[in-house]
Design an enzyme around this catalytic site. Structure first.
Site, PDB file in Angstrom:
ATOM      1  N   TYR A  38       0.832  -1.205   0.000  1.00 45.62           N
ATOM      2  CA  TYR A  38       0.000   0.000   0.000  1.00 45.62           C
ATOM      3  C   TYR A  38       0.862   1.249   0.000  1.00 45.62           C
ATOM      4  O   TYR A  38       2.069   1.197   0.242  1.00 45.62           O
ATOM      5  CB  TYR A  38      -0.975  -0.006   1.178  1.00 45.62           C
ATOM      6  CG  TYR A  38      -0.365   0.350   2.526  1.00 45.62           C
ATOM      7  CD1 TYR A  38       0.488  -0.523   3.192  1.00 45.62           C
ATOM      8  CD2 TYR A  38      -0.651   1.574   3.136  1.00 45.62           C
ATOM      9  CE1 TYR A  38       1.033  -0.185   4.424  1.00 45.62           C
ATOM     10  CE2 TYR A  38      -0.108   1.914   4.371  1.00 45.62           C
ATOM     11  CZ  TYR A  38       0.733   1.035   5.004  1.00 45.62           C
ATOM     12  OH  TYR A  38       1.280   1.361   6.216  1.00 45.62           O
TER      13      TYR A  38
ATOM     14  N   ARG B   7       8.424   4.342  -4.338  1.00 47.30           N
ATOM     15  CA  ARG B   7       8.479   3.327  -3.274  1.00 47.30           C
ATOM     16  C   ARG B   7       7.487   2.195  -3.575  1.00 47.30           C
ATOM     17  O   ARG B   7       7.774   1.024  -3.293  1.00 47.30           O
ATOM     18  CB  ARG B   7       8.193   3.966  -1.912  1.00 47.30           C
ATOM     19  CG  ARG B   7       8.403   2.991  -0.761  1.00 47.30           C
ATOM     20  CD  ARG B   7       8.282   3.663   0.588  1.00 47.30           C
ATOM     21  NE  ARG B   7       6.951   4.209   0.802  1.00 47.30           N
ATOM     22  CZ  ARG B   7       6.625   5.031   1.797  1.00 47.30           C
ATOM     23  NH1 ARG B   7       7.545   5.409   2.683  1.00 47.30           N
ATOM     24  NH2 ARG B   7       5.399   5.493   1.924  1.00 47.30           N
TER      25      ARG B   7
ATOM     26  N   ARG C  64      -7.226 -21.164  -1.973  1.00 47.12           N
ATOM     27  CA  ARG C  64      -6.261 -20.569  -1.043  1.00 47.12           C
ATOM     28  C   ARG C  64      -4.922 -21.285  -1.111  1.00 47.12           C
ATOM     29  O   ARG C  64      -4.518 -21.969  -0.186  1.00 47.12           O
ATOM     30  CB  ARG C  64      -6.842 -20.608   0.377  1.00 47.12           C
ATOM     31  CG  ARG C  64      -5.983 -19.908   1.413  1.00 47.12           C
ATOM     32  CD  ARG C  64      -6.641 -19.890   2.788  1.00 47.12           C
ATOM     33  NE  ARG C  64      -5.725 -19.437   3.816  1.00 47.12           N
ATOM     34  CZ  ARG C  64      -4.898 -20.230   4.501  1.00 47.12           C
ATOM     35  NH1 ARG C  64      -4.887 -21.536   4.274  1.00 47.12           N
ATOM     36  NH2 ARG C  64      -4.085 -19.721   5.417  1.00 47.12           N
TER      37      ARG C  64
ATOM     38  N   LYS D 280       6.551  -1.895   1.972  1.00 45.46           N
ATOM     39  CA  LYS D 280       5.331  -1.313   2.558  1.00 45.46           C
ATOM     40  C   LYS D 280       4.171  -2.280   2.391  1.00 45.46           C
ATOM     41  O   LYS D 280       3.239  -2.065   1.597  1.00 45.46           O
ATOM     42  CB  LYS D 280       5.027   0.061   1.959  1.00 45.46           C
ATOM     43  CG  LYS D 280       4.090   0.888   2.840  1.00 45.46           C
ATOM     44  CD  LYS D 280       4.156   2.343   2.496  1.00 45.46           C
ATOM     45  CE  LYS D 280       3.123   3.185   3.224  1.00 45.46           C
ATOM     46  NZ  LYS D 280       3.215   3.171   4.673  1.00 45.46           N
TER      47      LYS D 280
ATOM     48  N   GLU E  38      11.092   2.619  14.512  1.00 47.04           N
ATOM     49  CA  GLU E  38      10.253   3.681  13.939  1.00 47.04           C
ATOM     50  C   GLU E  38       8.926   3.702  14.678  1.00 47.04           C
ATOM     51  O   GLU E  38       8.685   2.900  15.573  1.00 47.04           O
ATOM     52  CB  GLU E  38      10.052   3.467  12.439  1.00 47.04           C
ATOM     53  CG  GLU E  38       9.430   2.127  12.089  1.00 47.04           C
ATOM     54  CD  GLU E  38       9.421   1.841  10.586  1.00 47.04           C
ATOM     55  OE1 GLU E  38       9.326   2.776   9.781  1.00 47.04           O
ATOM     56  OE2 GLU E  38       9.494   0.653  10.231  1.00 47.04           O
TER      57      GLU E  38
ATOM     58  N   LEU F  68      10.789   1.203   7.394  1.00 43.63           N
ATOM     59  CA  LEU F  68      10.281   1.654   6.100  1.00 43.63           C
ATOM     60  C   LEU F  68      11.053   2.917   5.706  1.00 43.63           C
ATOM     61  O   LEU F  68      11.207   3.816   6.532  1.00 43.63           O
ATOM     62  CB  LEU F  68       8.784   1.983   6.226  1.00 43.63           C
ATOM     63  CG  LEU F  68       8.140   2.416   4.911  1.00 43.63           C
ATOM     64  CD1 LEU F  68       7.860   1.189   4.041  1.00 43.63           C
ATOM     65  CD2 LEU F  68       6.861   3.184   5.154  1.00 43.63           C
TER      66      LEU F  68
HETATM   67  N1  PDD Z   1       2.539   5.082   7.211  1.00 44.29           N
HETATM   68  N2  PDD Z   1       7.132   3.994   9.028  1.00 44.29           N
HETATM   69  C1  PDD Z   1       6.015   3.257   8.971  1.00 44.29           C
HETATM   70  C2  PDD Z   1       5.986   1.926   9.624  1.00 44.29           C
HETATM   71  C3  PDD Z   1       4.885   3.757   8.285  1.00 44.29           C
HETATM   72  O1  PDD Z   1       3.766   3.012   8.204  1.00 44.29           O
HETATM   73  C4  PDD Z   1       4.946   5.040   7.697  1.00 44.29           C
HETATM   74  C5  PDD Z   1       3.786   5.634   6.943  1.00 44.29           C
HETATM   75  C6  PDD Z   1       6.136   5.770   7.802  1.00 44.29           C
HETATM   76  C7  PDD Z   1       6.291   7.126   7.186  1.00 44.29           C
HETATM   77  O2  PDD Z   1       6.380   7.035   5.786  1.00 44.29           O
HETATM   78  P1  PDD Z   1       5.911   8.238   4.837  1.00 44.29           P
HETATM   79  O3  PDD Z   1       6.663   9.423   5.289  1.00 44.29           O
HETATM   80  O4  PDD Z   1       6.306   7.778   3.502  1.00 44.29           O
HETATM   81  O5  PDD Z   1       4.434   8.400   5.025  1.00 44.29           O
HETATM   82  C8  PDD Z   1       7.216   5.211   8.470  1.00 44.29           C
HETATM   83  C9  PDD Z   1       1.341   5.524   6.509  1.00 44.29           C
HETATM   84  C10 PDD Z   1       1.134   6.996   6.539  1.00 44.29           C
HETATM   85  C11 PDD Z   1       0.179   4.740   7.050  1.00 44.29           C
HETATM   86  O6  PDD Z   1       0.358   3.557   7.283  1.00 44.29           O
HETATM   87  O7  PDD Z   1      -0.903   5.292   7.211  1.00 44.29           O
END
Ligand code: PDD
Length: 285
Positions: A33, A52, A101, A148, A180, A205
């Protein structure tokens, strides 16, 4: 007006936007996603998000059902159809719905591509002024966090624990170091004014907002170090903040109930937030 979503080639009212129960995103979290912010009806740092996306799908050998250019067209069309001014576009691509599945990749199955929007005034969010508290939790995720993936159960549990503690985010910790946030990248500002954020690698990420903030800080000759830091170091720091597409730059004023700095958003965080918002507006598409 009911929100409009996108499902496999069609723009449909949200209540009619459906995928199969055999979709591999649903059965195996076999999908990727992206979330891109929208400011004044325009997509923020979208090239970075789409790059990405391409990388993530490549890492799991999943072919996108449309070109990157077409995906951006669909994002824009969805923003328009929803009259979205400020918020975000969520997009997800999965390995599609097979006839059963089987764990291994199916043959001849078209990937699923869905998108929807949500409304949020990111620039004027109240938490931008007050900052947020975070809690720390063990990082129990898999070893390829650079992808992601929609497999977010560890983050769901982490952010639920944060919600129950009235905190705005959970910082995940592994081997004594912060990896993170549940859905954000983590930063601190040391007592000697060095901005520190963990280096990219399979442990985190590669945040698009993180990448932009690092570049913007470097361009302004601010001192920045990409390395891991501990919770103790964060608590001894002048400032702490998180970055993501859904908050931009957001001050962290406490960790596990203990104040960071004076317990208020600091000047460096405010400055980086302003710089990022200017960058976002100037480069929106
Ligand atoms: N999440 N780390 C993780 C685990 C994340 O899920 C996200 C973003 C980030 C920040 O990445 P970016 O700056 O590219 O948004 C770091 C999104 C916003 C979400 O899951 O809603």
């Amino acid at each position: 007006m009911e929100p409009i979503a996108y499902v496999n080639g069609a723009f449909v009212p949200l209540s009619e936007a459906k995928v199969s129960i055999l979709d591999r995103g649903f059965l195996f979290a076999d999908g990727i996603y992206e979330v891109a912010a929208v400011l004044d009806g325009k997509l923020i740092d979208n090239a970075s998000h789409l790059a990405r996306l391409e990388r993530s799908v490549g890492e799991i050998s999943l072919a996108l059902p449309d070109s990157i250019d077409r995906i951006q067209e669909i994002q824009k069309e969805l923003v328009k159809r929803n009259n979205l001014v400020n918020g975000m576009v969520y997009l997800e691509v999965t390995r599609g719905a097979d006839s059963g599945r089987d764990f291994a990749f199916p043959k001849g199955v078209k990937p699923t591509l869905i998108m929807f929007t949500s409304v949020k005034d990111i620039v004027n969010a109240p938490s931008a002024k007050t900052g947020i508290g975070v809690i720390t939790v063990p990082d129990i995720r898999w070893a390829r966090r650079d992808i992601k993936s929609v497999a977010l159960l560890a983050q769901v549990l982490a952010k639920q624990a944060a919600a129950e503690a009235n905190a705005g985010e959970a910082w995940m910790v592994e081997d004594g170091k912060v990896t993170e946030g549940g859905s954000s990248s983590c930063f601190i500002l040391t007592q000697d004014d060095v901005i520190v954020t963990r280096q990219n690698g399979s442990e985190i990420l590669p945040g698009c907002t993180r990448k932009a903030v690092v570049k913007l800080a470097e361009e302004r000759q601010l001192r920045i170090e990409e390395r891991a830091f501990s919770v103790e170091e964060a608590l001894a720091a002048k400032e702490a903040f998180i970055t993501s597409a859904t908050v931009f730059v957001q001050a962290v004023v406490s960790i596990d109930g203990k104040k960071v700095g004076n317990g208020k958003p600091g000047p460096m965080t405010d400055r980086l937030r302003e710089i990022y918002v200017d960058f976002a507006r100037a480069t929106a598409v």
